[in-house]
Design a protein around this motif. Structure first.
Motif, PDB file in Angstrom:
ATOM      1  N   TYR A 143      53.835  48.092  45.610  1.00 23.58           N
ATOM      2  CA  TYR A 143      54.377  46.740  45.718  1.00 23.58           C
ATOM      3  C   TYR A 143      54.971  46.273  44.390  1.00 23.58           C
ATOM      4  O   TYR A 143      56.068  45.692  44.346  1.00 23.58           O
ATOM      5  CB  TYR A 143      53.290  45.770  46.180  1.00 23.58           C
ATOM      6  CG  TYR A 143      52.996  45.868  47.649  1.00 23.58           C
ATOM      7  CD1 TYR A 143      53.909  45.416  48.594  1.00 23.58           C
ATOM      8  CD2 TYR A 143      51.800  46.426  48.111  1.00 23.58           C
ATOM      9  CE1 TYR A 143      53.643  45.510  49.956  1.00 23.58           C
ATOM     10  CE2 TYR A 143      51.523  46.528  49.462  1.00 23.58           C
ATOM     11  CZ  TYR A 143      52.445  46.054  50.383  1.00 23.58           C
ATOM     12  OH  TYR A 143      52.190  46.152  51.729  1.00 23.58           O
ATOM     13  N   SER A 202      56.291  41.739  51.340  1.00 24.61           N
ATOM     14  CA  SER A 202      54.905  41.289  51.365  1.00 24.61           C
ATOM     15  C   SER A 202      54.466  40.835  52.755  1.00 24.61           C
ATOM     16  O   SER A 202      53.281  40.896  53.086  1.00 24.61           O
ATOM     17  CB  SER A 202      54.716  40.145  50.370  1.00 24.61           C
ATOM     18  OG  SER A 202      55.517  39.024  50.726  1.00 24.61           O
ATOM     19  N   ARG A 203      55.408  40.407  53.579  1.00 25.16           N
ATOM     20  CA  ARG A 203      55.064  39.816  54.875  1.00 25.16           C
ATOM     21  C   ARG A 203      54.858  40.864  55.967  1.00 25.16           C
ATOM     22  O   ARG A 203      53.944  40.736  56.792  1.00 25.16           O
ATOM     23  CB  ARG A 203      56.172  38.842  55.299  1.00 25.16           C
ATOM     24  CG  ARG A 203      56.053  38.273  56.709  1.00 25.16           C
ATOM     25  CD  ARG A 203      54.859  37.354  56.827  1.00 25.16           C
ATOM     26  NE  ARG A 203      54.788  36.743  58.135  1.00 25.16           N
ATOM     27  CZ  ARG A 203      54.272  37.317  59.214  1.00 25.16           C
ATOM     28  NH1 ARG A 203      53.783  38.556  59.130  1.00 25.16           N
ATOM     29  NH2 ARG A 203      54.234  36.679  60.365  1.00 25.16           N
ATOM     30  N   ARG A 205      54.403  44.783  57.720  1.00 24.33           N
ATOM     31  CA  ARG A 205      53.729  46.068  57.530  1.00 24.33           C
ATOM     32  C   ARG A 205      54.383  47.135  58.401  1.00 24.33           C
ATOM     33  O   ARG A 205      54.999  46.839  59.424  1.00 24.33           O
ATOM     34  CB  ARG A 205      52.237  45.962  57.891  1.00 24.33           C
ATOM     35  CG  ARG A 205      51.491  44.900  57.105  1.00 24.33           C
ATOM     36  CD  ARG A 205      51.345  45.306  55.638  1.00 24.33           C
ATOM     37  NE  ARG A 205      50.630  44.280  54.884  1.00 24.33           N
ATOM     38  CZ  ARG A 205      51.217  43.267  54.268  1.00 24.33           C
ATOM     39  NH1 ARG A 205      52.538  43.142  54.301  1.00 24.33           N
ATOM     40  NH2 ARG A 205      50.507  42.374  53.593  1.00 24.33           N
ATOM     41  N   HIS A 345      50.047  37.287  45.019  1.00 26.83           N
ATOM     42  CA  HIS A 345      49.639  37.108  46.417  1.00 26.83           C
ATOM     43  C   HIS A 345      49.242  38.447  47.041  1.00 26.83           C
ATOM     44  O   HIS A 345      48.223  38.539  47.748  1.00 26.83           O
ATOM     45  CB  HIS A 345      50.791  36.469  47.194  1.00 26.83           C
ATOM     46  CG  HIS A 345      50.581  36.419  48.669  1.00 26.83           C
ATOM     47  ND1 HIS A 345      49.657  35.587  49.271  1.00 26.83           N
ATOM     48  CD2 HIS A 345      51.188  37.111  49.677  1.00 26.83           C
ATOM     49  CE1 HIS A 345      49.690  35.764  50.581  1.00 26.83           C
ATOM     50  NE2 HIS A 345      50.609  36.674  50.855  1.00 26.83           N
ATOM     51  N   MET A 346      50.037  39.490  46.766  1.00 21.40           N
ATOM     52  CA  MET A 346      49.734  40.810  47.322  1.00 21.40           C
ATOM     53  C   MET A 346      48.450  41.382  46.743  1.00 21.40           C
ATOM     54  O   MET A 346      47.681  42.047  47.442  1.00 21.40           O
ATOM     55  CB  MET A 346      50.888  41.778  47.051  1.00 21.40           C
ATOM     56  CG  MET A 346      52.078  41.629  47.983  1.00 21.40           C
ATOM     57  SD  MET A 346      51.637  41.658  49.739  1.00 21.40           S
ATOM     58  CE  MET A 346      50.688  43.165  49.854  1.00 21.40           C
ATOM     59  N   LYS A 348      45.787  39.755  45.863  1.00 26.23           N
ATOM     60  CA  LYS A 348      44.680  39.125  46.581  1.00 26.23           C
ATOM     61  C   LYS A 348      44.496  39.758  47.960  1.00 26.23           C
ATOM     62  O   LYS A 348      43.371  40.001  48.409  1.00 26.23           O
ATOM     63  CB  LYS A 348      44.926  37.629  46.707  1.00 26.23           C
ATOM     64  CG  LYS A 348      44.852  36.872  45.384  1.00 26.23           C
ATOM     65  CD  LYS A 348      45.120  35.390  45.598  1.00 26.23           C
ATOM     66  CE  LYS A 348      45.030  34.626  44.280  1.00 26.23           C
ATOM     67  NZ  LYS A 348      45.311  33.177  44.451  1.00 26.23           N
ATOM     68  N   GLN A 349      45.608  40.042  48.637  1.00 29.87           N
ATOM     69  CA  GLN A 349      45.525  40.673  49.954  1.00 29.87           C
ATOM     70  C   GLN A 349      44.912  42.076  49.860  1.00 29.87           C
ATOM     71  O   GLN A 349      44.078  42.456  50.681  1.00 29.87           O
ATOM     72  CB  GLN A 349      46.908  40.753  50.601  1.00 29.87           C
ATOM     73  CG  GLN A 349      47.440  39.431  51.109  1.00 29.87           C
ATOM     74  CD  GLN A 349      48.648  39.627  52.016  1.00 29.87           C
ATOM     75  OE1 GLN A 349      48.970  40.741  52.434  1.00 29.87           O
ATOM     76  NE2 GLN A 349      49.337  38.533  52.314  1.00 29.87           N
ATOM     77  N   LEU A 350      45.339  42.826  48.854  1.00 25.57           N
ATOM     78  CA  LEU A 350      44.815  44.185  48.693  1.00 25.57           C
ATOM     79  C   LEU A 350      43.335  44.167  48.333  1.00 25.57           C
ATOM     80  O   LEU A 350      42.562  45.015  48.800  1.00 25.57           O
ATOM     81  CB  LEU A 350      45.616  44.923  47.620  1.00 25.57           C
ATOM     82  CG  LEU A 350      47.089  45.226  47.959  1.00 25.57           C
ATOM     83  CD1 LEU A 350      47.811  45.820  46.757  1.00 25.57           C
ATOM     84  CD2 LEU A 350      47.188  46.167  49.150  1.00 25.57           C
ATOM     85  N   SER A 352      41.177  41.827  49.238  1.00 26.61           N
ATOM     86  CA  SER A 352      40.480  41.461  50.474  1.00 26.61           C
ATOM     87  C   SER A 352      40.384  42.660  51.411  1.00 26.61           C
ATOM     88  O   SER A 352      39.352  42.879  52.058  1.00 26.61           O
ATOM     89  CB  SER A 352      41.210  40.312  51.168  1.00 26.61           C
ATOM     90  OG  SER A 352      41.250  39.158  50.351  1.00 26.61           O
ATOM     91  N   LYS A 353      41.441  43.443  51.454  1.00 29.37           N
ATOM     92  CA  LYS A 353      41.436  44.636  52.296  1.00 29.37           C
ATOM     93  C   LYS A 353      40.386  45.633  51.830  1.00 29.37           C
ATOM     94  O   LYS A 353      39.661  46.208  52.643  1.00 29.37           O
ATOM     95  CB  LYS A 353      42.835  45.279  52.269  1.00 29.37           C
ATOM     96  CG  LYS A 353      42.935  46.584  53.046  1.00 29.37           C
ATOM     97  CD  LYS A 353      44.309  47.201  52.872  1.00 29.37           C
ATOM     98  CE  LYS A 353      44.370  48.587  53.509  1.00 29.37           C
ATOM     99  NZ  LYS A 353      45.674  49.235  53.283  1.00 29.37           N
TER     100      LYS A 353
END
Length: 358
Positions: A143, A202-203, A205, A345-346, A348-350, A352-353
């Motif tokens: 990313y 980012s939105r 997949r 933002h990405m 944080k998503q990664l 959480s994943k």
């Protein structure tokens, strides 16, 4: 006699025994160097790294950074994506050097837009090389480097717009509504291009929906149509026989349209799955035509610069030249901030994943 022979044999065996403890040549090779067959199939890498209809030639993830740097000299499905833009940089610099020497080029306010075009071209080429070379390291790296790639695209778009406005545009076009709003519009659409690509990346997949391409193509297309408008106007209103730059401008448009076609559509690999894994992918062809587009732009802009450099200050004034060029680093800063905000933002998503997978 026999005792001497036995003694010598014993000494020899002892020497061989000592030699056996010495490191082998293969042990001296750093383990981070790529092996002779480092690539894996699509099923052996996470979904994020898989490309449609490309079945093999992937580099494994989570390797040391040096592995991906040295993969520059190996065959894998990103090799040509790296080399097409890596080689374009030196070629661009050589052509610049040749033209600059022939014209007695000097760095001043008149030549500043042309210099920024070169900087913008090298910027997008560098970020593209970095993205395709290092993105396989991890999801975070994937990313980050592609967000930087989008920054390079936006910067290149604005660099082209500066060159077209100050060296290529005609008075009738500059007095139109498009001409009057061109420079702030080019800066805005350049930023919007970066923002749209970052959002789409980012939105959505894999497998990517058509909405992702729409988010990428609409802002980049708007930026291109605005940036190329002074060139199109000149192509339609000026005699080609009197302007040596006209064929190069026509070639840059043709090259860009072909590059856009191969960027938008996974051809020819769509029709030959697995047969274009190393050579022949649409993205590789996209890179090639985009590099050609940049070369033709450089040739055309130098021709236009040679024709107009004595009148640029008279037509535009030094103040407008400097303000237009000051907006160049401002655009870079805005695009970097957009990329970094999206990357945060990405991240944080990664994270959480990763927590969910634990």
């Amino acid at each position: 006699m026999s005792s001497d022979i036995l003694q010598r044999l014993g000494t020899l065996s002892l020497s061989v025994k000592h030699l056996s403890h010495l490191p082998r040549f293969s042990d001296l090779i750093p383990s981070s160097l790529p092996s002779s067959s480092p690539t894996v199939t699509a099923s052996q890498v996470p979904v994020l790294f898989r490309e449609p209809y490309i079945l093999s030639g992937y580099r494994p993830v989570q390797q040391p950074w040096r592995y991906y740097l040295l993969s520059l000299f190996q065959r894998h499905n990103e090799s040509l994506n790296v080399w097409t833009h890596l080689l374009a940089g030196p070629v661009l610099l050589l052509r610049w050097w040749a033209h600059a020497g022939a014209l007695g080029f000097t760095f001043d306010s008149v030549s500043l837009p042309l210099s920024l075009f070169l900087v913008s071209s090298l910027t997008y080429l560098f970020f593209s090389v970095a993205a395709h070379l290092f993105q396989s390291h991890s999801e975070h790296a994937h990313y980050f480097f592609f967000f930087m790639d989008y920054v390079g695209v936006a910067v290149y778009q604005y660099g082209c717009s500066l060159g077209h406005y100050f060296y290529t545009s005609e008075a009738a076009w500059r007095e139109s509504c498009i001409g009057l709003l061109f420079l702030p519009g080019a800066a805005f659409f350049g930023w919007l291009s970066c923002a749209g690509c970052c959002f789409a990346k980012s939105r959505y997949r894999r497998p990517y929906p058509v909405q992702r391409k729409i988010c990428q193509l609409i802002p980049t297309s708007l930026a291109y149509m605005l940036g190329i408008s002074p060139v199109v106007h000149r192509l339609l209103t000026v005699s080609w026989t009197q302007e040596p730059s006209m064929p190069f401008h026509a070639l840059q448009i043709a090259s860009f349209l072909l590059s856009a076609l191969f960027f938008s559509c996974p051809i020819p690999e769509r029709f030959f799955p697995g047969h274009c894994d190393l050579v022949g992918q649409g993205h590789q062809i996209f890179h090639l035509f985009l590099s050609l587009c940049t070369m033709f732009q450089l040739e055309a802009l130098f021709q236009d610069y040679a024709r107009r450099r004595d009148t640029v200050l008279e037509i535009f004034g030094e103040k407008q030249l400097w303000w237009a060029c000051v907006s160049f680093p401002a655009l870079i800063l805005c695009c970097f901030l957009m990329a970094l905000i999206t990357m945060r933002h990405m991240t944080k998503q990664l994270q959480s994943k990763q927590e969910r997978e634990k």
